[in-house]
Design a protein around this motif. Sequence first.
Motif, PDB file in Angstrom:
ATOM      1  N   ASP A 129       1.865  -7.161   8.504  1.00  0.00           N
ATOM      2  CA  ASP A 129       3.128  -6.408   8.051  1.00  0.00           C
ATOM      3  C   ASP A 129       4.186  -7.446   7.544  1.00  0.00           C
ATOM      4  N   THR A 130       4.420  -7.342   6.222  1.00  0.00           N
ATOM      5  CA  THR A 130       5.401  -8.413   5.428  1.00  0.00           C
ATOM      6  C   THR A 130       6.301  -7.429   4.636  1.00  0.00           C
ATOM      7  N   ASP A 131       7.705  -8.037   4.525  1.00  0.00           N
ATOM      8  CA  ASP A 131       8.561  -7.427   3.875  1.00  0.00           C
ATOM      9  C   ASP A 131       8.124  -7.025   2.647  1.00  0.00           C
ATOM     10  N   SER A 132       8.638  -6.012   1.793  1.00  0.00           N
ATOM     11  CA  SER A 132       8.196  -5.443   0.632  1.00  0.00           C
ATOM     12  C   SER A 132       8.811  -6.317  -0.473  1.00  0.00           C
ATOM     13  N   ASP A 133       9.880  -7.035  -0.349  1.00  0.00           N
ATOM     14  CA  ASP A 133      10.161  -7.940  -1.630  1.00  0.00           C
ATOM     15  C   ASP A 133       9.216  -9.168  -1.558  1.00  0.00           C
ATOM     16  N   VAL A 134       8.847  -9.687  -0.437  1.00  0.00           N
ATOM     17  CA  VAL A 134       7.948 -10.744  -0.474  1.00  0.00           C
ATOM     18  C   VAL A 134       6.629 -10.471  -0.972  1.00  0.00           C
ATOM     19  N   ARG A 135       6.220  -9.260  -0.635  1.00  0.00           N
ATOM     20  CA  ARG A 135       4.995  -8.897  -1.166  1.00  0.00           C
ATOM     21  C   ARG A 135       4.740  -8.613  -2.417  1.00  0.00           C
ATOM     22  N   LEU A 136       5.962  -7.997  -3.089  1.00  0.00           N
ATOM     23  CA  LEU A 136       5.879  -7.724  -4.520  1.00  0.00           C
ATOM     24  C   LEU A 136       5.984  -9.081  -5.462  1.00  0.00           C
ATOM     25  N   LEU A 137       6.724 -10.176  -4.791  1.00  0.00           N
ATOM     26  CA  LEU A 137       6.817 -11.615  -5.625  1.00  0.00           C
ATOM     27  C   LEU A 137       5.214 -12.214  -5.424  1.00  0.00           C
TER      28      LEU A 137
END
Length: 210
Positions: A129-137
């Motif tokens: 489970d990782t923050d969406s902004d981190v995943r997007l980058l």
Amino acid sequence: MLIIGIAGGTGSGKTTVARSVIEQLGSDKVTFISQDNYYKDQSHLTMDERQLTNYDHPFAFDNELLIEHLTLLNSGQAAYAPVYDFTQHTRSASDTVHLKPNRIAIVEGLFVLYDEKLRNLLNIKVFVDTDSDVRLLRRVLRDIEERGRSIHSIHQQYLATVKPMHEAFIEPSKKYADLIIPEGGHNEVGIQLLTILTEKYLTGGENWLV
């Protein structure tokens, strides 16, 4: 055979978690399987048709073949996973990955916890489970460096399919997890807990949860 399933959104760190556990246990003891290898074959379609496929939907995956291969491994037989060519949007016509039977198998992918039949084969179910902004980058960097995509195409795909499919299918599958690891590979405690559970299986066999 102990089968561990590791799910989570794009760029969440699923592969990093899996690789960290394998590194601690020893690569000779673990067979690693990526669900990305099991995208459906699209060689019968034109390139334009392939590019219209929603690759972020569960139906894009050949889970029947993945389940067949896990069943073979569990019975002590080898299997040969397909290799997916992301630049051509279909499977490689010649390459395969040799999967050898082992005491432990780790299956990693977006929808590992979504499919009930696949989920029922898993002894340990993990959600990263990782923050969406981190995943997007992370996805932007991966798609540019490894898959030859442009920023424009990544942006379009993220808004059209990646984000809505994550919210519809991946995030809800978190409820099936036995262990949730926030922040993926940066969570050393979570990785260590998963490693300890797996080591107990190696030493305790059928009584690994006792």
